[in-house]
Design a protein around this motif. Structure first.
Motif, PDB file in Angstrom:
ATOM      1  N   ILE A  70      35.696  47.006  33.589  1.00 34.46           N
ATOM      2  CA  ILE A  70      36.570  46.434  32.557  1.00 34.46           C
ATOM      3  C   ILE A  70      36.129  45.014  32.209  1.00 34.46           C
ATOM      4  O   ILE A  70      36.167  44.609  31.037  1.00 34.46           O
ATOM      5  CB  ILE A  70      38.045  46.461  33.019  1.00 34.46           C
ATOM      6  N   GLN A  71      35.704  44.245  33.205  1.00 35.91           N
ATOM      7  CA  GLN A  71      35.216  42.894  32.924  1.00 35.91           C
ATOM      8  C   GLN A  71      34.019  42.937  31.977  1.00 35.91           C
ATOM      9  O   GLN A  71      33.917  42.123  31.055  1.00 35.91           O
ATOM     10  CB  GLN A  71      34.843  42.184  34.228  1.00 35.91           C
ATOM     11  N   MET A  72      33.127  43.904  32.192  1.00 38.47           N
ATOM     12  CA  MET A  72      31.980  44.028  31.283  1.00 38.47           C
ATOM     13  C   MET A  72      32.432  44.427  29.886  1.00 38.47           C
ATOM     14  O   MET A  72      31.893  43.940  28.891  1.00 38.47           O
ATOM     15  CB  MET A  72      30.981  45.036  31.841  1.00 38.47           C
ATOM     16  N   ASN A  73      33.415  45.326  29.808  1.00 36.58           N
ATOM     17  CA  ASN A  73      33.963  45.703  28.499  1.00 36.58           C
ATOM     18  C   ASN A  73      34.537  44.495  27.773  1.00 36.58           C
ATOM     19  O   ASN A  73      34.280  44.275  26.581  1.00 36.58           O
ATOM     20  CB  ASN A  73      35.053  46.756  28.666  1.00 36.58           C
ATOM     21  N   GLU A  74      35.334  43.707  28.498  1.00 33.17           N
ATOM     22  CA  GLU A  74      35.997  42.555  27.887  1.00 33.17           C
ATOM     23  C   GLU A  74      34.986  41.465  27.521  1.00 33.17           C
ATOM     24  O   GLU A  74      35.110  40.821  26.473  1.00 33.17           O
ATOM     25  CB  GLU A  74      37.061  42.003  28.837  1.00 33.17           C
ATOM     26  N   TYR A  75      33.987  41.280  28.363  1.00 28.22           N
ATOM     27  CA  TYR A  75      32.947  40.286  28.063  1.00 28.22           C
ATOM     28  C   TYR A  75      32.160  40.714  26.832  1.00 28.22           C
ATOM     29  O   TYR A  75      31.832  39.894  25.970  1.00 28.22           O
ATOM     30  CB  TYR A  75      32.023  40.143  29.276  1.00 28.22           C
ATOM     31  N   ARG A  76      31.875  41.997  26.745  1.00 31.64           N
ATOM     32  CA  ARG A  76      31.210  42.544  25.552  1.00 31.64           C
ATOM     33  C   ARG A  76      32.047  42.273  24.307  1.00 31.64           C
ATOM     34  O   ARG A  76      31.529  41.780  23.288  1.00 31.64           O
ATOM     35  CB  ARG A  76      31.006  44.048  25.725  1.00 31.64           C
ATOM     36  N   ASP A  77      33.354  42.577  24.375  1.00 33.04           N
ATOM     37  CA  ASP A  77      34.210  42.485  23.194  1.00 33.04           C
ATOM     38  C   ASP A  77      34.561  41.053  22.813  1.00 33.04           C
ATOM     39  O   ASP A  77      34.735  40.743  21.634  1.00 33.04           O
ATOM     40  CB  ASP A  77      35.502  43.285  23.434  1.00 33.04           C
ATOM     41  N   MET A 103      42.326  41.507  21.724  1.00 33.35           N
ATOM     42  CA  MET A 103      41.534  42.711  21.581  1.00 33.35           C
ATOM     43  C   MET A 103      40.742  42.728  20.279  1.00 33.35           C
ATOM     44  O   MET A 103      39.544  43.055  20.276  1.00 33.35           O
ATOM     45  CB  MET A 103      42.438  43.954  21.650  1.00 33.35           C
ATOM     46  N   HIS A 104      41.369  42.367  19.165  1.00 29.39           N
ATOM     47  CA  HIS A 104      40.662  42.520  17.888  1.00 29.39           C
ATOM     48  C   HIS A 104      39.770  41.335  17.519  1.00 29.39           C
ATOM     49  O   HIS A 104      38.919  41.450  16.638  1.00 29.39           O
ATOM     50  CB  HIS A 104      41.630  42.847  16.751  1.00 29.39           C
ATOM     51  N   GLN A 105      39.920  40.182  18.189  1.00 30.58           N
ATOM     52  CA  GLN A 105      39.030  39.042  17.985  1.00 30.58           C
ATOM     53  C   GLN A 105      38.859  38.676  16.512  1.00 30.58           C
ATOM     54  O   GLN A 105      37.753  38.377  16.043  1.00 30.58           O
ATOM     55  CB  GLN A 105      37.666  39.323  18.624  1.00 30.58           C
ATOM     56  N   GLY A 106      39.967  38.704  15.779  1.00 34.62           N
ATOM     57  CA  GLY A 106      39.926  38.284  14.382  1.00 34.62           C
ATOM     58  C   GLY A 106      39.616  39.388  13.391  1.00 34.62           C
ATOM     59  O   GLY A 106      39.503  39.127  12.188  1.00 34.62           O
ATOM     60  N   TYR A 107      39.508  40.618  13.871  1.00 35.49           N
ATOM     61  CA  TYR A 107      39.217  41.754  12.989  1.00 35.49           C
ATOM     62  C   TYR A 107      40.231  42.883  13.227  1.00 35.49           C
ATOM     63  O   TYR A 107      39.882  43.946  13.738  1.00 35.49           O
ATOM     64  CB  TYR A 107      37.796  42.271  13.228  1.00 35.49           C
ATOM     65  N   PRO A 108      41.510  42.653  12.867  1.00 33.55           N
ATOM     66  CA  PRO A 108      42.544  43.661  13.138  1.00 33.55           C
ATOM     67  C   PRO A 108      42.335  44.969  12.389  1.00 33.55           C
ATOM     68  O   PRO A 108      42.554  46.051  12.943  1.00 33.55           O
ATOM     69  CB  PRO A 108      43.833  42.959  12.693  1.00 33.55           C
ATOM     70  N   ARG A 109      41.910  44.906  11.134  1.00 30.15           N
ATOM     71  CA  ARG A 109      41.728  46.127  10.343  1.00 30.15           C
ATOM     72  C   ARG A 109      40.655  47.028  10.969  1.00 30.15           C
ATOM     73  O   ARG A 109      40.821  48.240  11.053  1.00 30.15           O
ATOM     74  CB  ARG A 109      41.340  45.776   8.904  1.00 30.15           C
ATOM     75  N   GLU A 110      39.561  46.413  11.378  1.00 27.20           N
ATOM     76  CA  GLU A 110      38.479  47.188  11.979  1.00 27.20           C
ATOM     77  C   GLU A 110      38.936  47.853  13.270  1.00 27.20           C
ATOM     78  O   GLU A 110      38.496  48.961  13.597  1.00 27.20           O
ATOM     79  CB  GLU A 110      37.270  46.281  12.244  1.00 27.20           C
ATOM     80  N   VAL A 119      32.831  38.113  23.960  1.00 28.23           N
ATOM     81  CA  VAL A 119      31.721  37.151  23.958  1.00 28.23           C
ATOM     82  C   VAL A 119      30.491  37.720  23.253  1.00 28.23           C
ATOM     83  O   VAL A 119      29.996  37.120  22.290  1.00 28.23           O
ATOM     84  CB  VAL A 119      31.354  36.727  25.403  1.00 28.23           C
ATOM     85  N   ILE A 120      29.993  38.865  23.710  1.00 26.57           N
ATOM     86  CA  ILE A 120      28.742  39.415  23.191  1.00 26.57           C
ATOM     87  C   ILE A 120      28.859  39.834  21.730  1.00 26.57           C
ATOM     88  O   ILE A 120      28.040  39.439  20.885  1.00 26.57           O
ATOM     89  CB  ILE A 120      28.280  40.619  24.037  1.00 26.57           C
ATOM     90  N   LEU A 121      29.869  40.648  21.403  1.00 28.01           N
ATOM     91  CA  LEU A 121      30.006  41.143  20.027  1.00 28.01           C
ATOM     92  C   LEU A 121      30.327  40.025  19.026  1.00 28.01           C
ATOM     93  O   LEU A 121      29.738  39.997  17.935  1.00 28.01           O
ATOM     94  CB  LEU A 121      31.054  42.253  19.967  1.00 28.01           C
ATOM     95  N   PRO A 122      31.234  39.076  19.351  1.00 22.56           N
ATOM     96  CA  PRO A 122      31.448  37.959  18.418  1.00 22.56           C
ATOM     97  C   PRO A 122      30.178  37.136  18.194  1.00 22.56           C
ATOM     98  O   PRO A 122      29.909  36.691  17.077  1.00 22.56           O
ATOM     99  CB  PRO A 122      32.535  37.129  19.107  1.00 22.56           C
ATOM    100  N   ALA A 123      29.384  36.950  19.267  1.00 17.68           N
ATOM    101  CA  ALA A 123      28.133  36.195  19.123  1.00 17.68           C
ATOM    102  C   ALA A 123      27.147  36.957  18.241  1.00 17.68           C
ATOM    103  O   ALA A 123      26.439  36.359  17.412  1.00 17.68           O
ATOM    104  CB  ALA A 123      27.520  35.933  20.499  1.00 17.68           C
ATOM    105  N   ALA A 124      27.100  38.284  18.408  1.00 19.24           N
ATOM    106  CA  ALA A 124      26.209  39.104  17.574  1.00 19.24           C
ATOM    107  C   ALA A 124      26.661  39.075  16.120  1.00 19.24           C
ATOM    108  O   ALA A 124      25.835  39.024  15.198  1.00 19.24           O
ATOM    109  CB  ALA A 124      26.184  40.541  18.094  1.00 19.24           C
ATOM    110  N   THR A 125      27.972  39.114  15.905  1.00 19.47           N
ATOM    111  CA  THR A 125      28.529  39.046  14.549  1.00 19.47           C
ATOM    112  C   THR A 125      28.109  37.752  13.863  1.00 19.47           C
ATOM    113  O   THR A 125      27.689  37.746  12.695  1.00 19.47           O
ATOM    114  CB  THR A 125      30.067  39.139  14.607  1.00 19.47           C
ATOM    115  N   LYS A 126      28.184  36.659  14.592  1.00 22.88           N
ATOM    116  CA  LYS A 126      27.798  35.360  14.044  1.00 22.88           C
ATOM    117  C   LYS A 126      26.292  35.299  13.787  1.00 22.88           C
ATOM    118  O   LYS A 126      25.848  34.819  12.733  1.00 22.88           O
ATOM    119  CB  LYS A 126      28.201  34.247  15.013  1.00 22.88           C
ATOM    120  N   LYS A 127      25.502  35.818  14.719  1.00 22.93           N
ATOM    121  CA  LYS A 127      24.049  35.752  14.610  1.00 22.93           C
ATOM    122  C   LYS A 127      23.519  36.582  13.449  1.00 22.93           C
ATOM    123  O   LYS A 127      22.637  36.141  12.707  1.00 22.93           O
ATOM    124  CB  LYS A 127      23.412  36.225  15.920  1.00 22.93           C
ATOM    125  N   TYR A 128      24.074  37.781  13.280  1.00 15.76           N
ATOM    126  CA  TYR A 128      23.544  38.701  12.266  1.00 15.76           C
ATOM    127  C   TYR A 128      24.312  38.643  10.943  1.00 15.76           C
ATOM    128  O   TYR A 128      23.971  39.353  10.001  1.00 15.76           O
ATOM    129  CB  TYR A 128      23.531  40.129  12.814  1.00 15.76           C
TER     130      TYR A 128
END
Length: 339
Positions: free
Chosen positions: A129-136, A32-39, A138-147
């Motif tokens: 839920i699949q869209m939520n999980e894909y967002r959390d 769930m937290h994808q490496g960002y537990p505090r957030e 795949v999409i958000l980690p990719a955006a974090t890396k890009k920006y």
């Protein structure tokens, strides 16, 4: 305004440590937290208005829900066959059109023209839920890396084109999806923009708005018309959903654009990537033979009292509008179902 302090986070973390966060709980929390537990702890604290005990219970309930419903594996459970998935996509209008100038994914929702009538409620819940999980994952980690900074929320644009009294048929399924998001994906949306709002929405909004929590109310902005000019302040033209491209752009579903511009279409690149991702994850699992058809059932809880009240208010207001306009024939016995 909710302000999360370092002391709150540390106390929350201490409660988690004392809860023996190991085994399946630890694994699903990491997913769930994808490496960002505090957030993620901050998200649950915001959702419970800084009440650490309530936030702790909310988090544990969420992790328990994820374990019981195998949410960590849901991206390896495709909706099959493809024609069933296409039917779901055609009747559950949801997609991603791009990114805001700050790097937040822009999620478009066709509220007015989604019919939710081509499959059982379980397919629609699974798809959401699949869209939520894909967002959390795949999409958000990719955006974090890009920006180059942590991005943990999105922007949602709600298209009210075509909203009618028949929307009453959708209340049960929409409430179920909303409850899942409230309890298990809190504080994932930065701002909701409502566009193409007809009179029926405006009249209902005046009554529903005071029932919303202040935190939620502040996130919702109702824009004039298709909202193009206001939205261009926070995103480039290329990231505008097709229904916001110009005034009088027409139907969300039948807009005359290139098919990849229609972010609701299964032929859109976002949906193709999501579909291919889920298919590949399923192939990698290879735990069970592929099923010919069948939805993945996920438990969805009863809505909170306030959410139930909001749903009842919407139903009541739509009924009044129907009576006023002579459209109420048959509405009195309308069955609210999830199909």
């Amino acid at each position: 305004m909710v302000i999360i302090t370092e002391d709150m986070i540390q106390e929350f973390q201490k409660m988690i440590d004392e809860s023996q966060f190991d085994g399946p709980l630890k694994i699903t929390f990491q997913t769930m937290h994808q490496g960002y537990p505090r957030e993620n702890l901050c998200r649950f604290l915001k959702a419970r208005d800084e009440n650490i005990s309530k936030a702790h219970k909310m988090l544990l309930d969420c992790l328990d829900w994820r374990i019981k419903n195998e949410i960590d594996d849901i991206l390896a459970k495709p909706i099959v066959p493809e024609d069933v998935y296409r039917a779901v996509r055609d009747s559950q209008l949801l997609g991603m059109s791009g990114y805001s100038k700050e790097g937040l994914p822009v999620v478009a929702v066709g509220v007015g023209l989604s019919t939710y009538d081509k499959a059982s409620i379980h397919y629609y819940v699974q798809s959401h839920i699949q869209m939520n999980e894909y967002r959390d994952r795949v999409i958000l980690p990719a955006a974090t890396k890009k920006y180059g900074r942590h991005i943990n929320t999105c922007v949602k644009i709600l298209d009210m084109t075509g909203l009618k009294l028949s929307a009453l048929n959708q209340i049960k399924i929409l409430t179920a999806i909303s409850t899942i998001d409230d309890l298990n994906y809190p504080e994932k949306t930065d701002t909701y923009y409502v566009v193409n709002a007809p009179y029926i929405f405006s009249a209902c909004w005046k009554v529903v708005r005071p029932l919303l929590q202040e935190r939620t109310r502040k996130k919702i902005q109702v824009l004039q018309g298709c909202g193009r000019d206001e939205l261009l302040k926070i995103m480039d033209y290329a990231s505008l959903p097709h229904f916001c491209r110009r005034e009088g752009s027409g139907s969300s579903r039948h807009s005359r654009t290139e098919r990849d511009d229609n972010c609701f279409s299964l032929d859109n690149s976002f949906h193709q990537q999501l579909y291919d991702f889920v298919k590949k994850q399923a192939e990698l699992k290879e735990r069970v033979p592929p099923v010919k058809q069948g939805s993945f059932h996920v438990d969805y809880p009863e809505p909170a009292p306030n959410d139930a009240k909001i749903a009842e208010t919407i139903q009541s207001e739509f009924q009044k509008l129907g009576d006023k306009n002579g459209l109420s024939n048959g509405l009195g016995n309308l069955e609210i179902n999830g199909h």
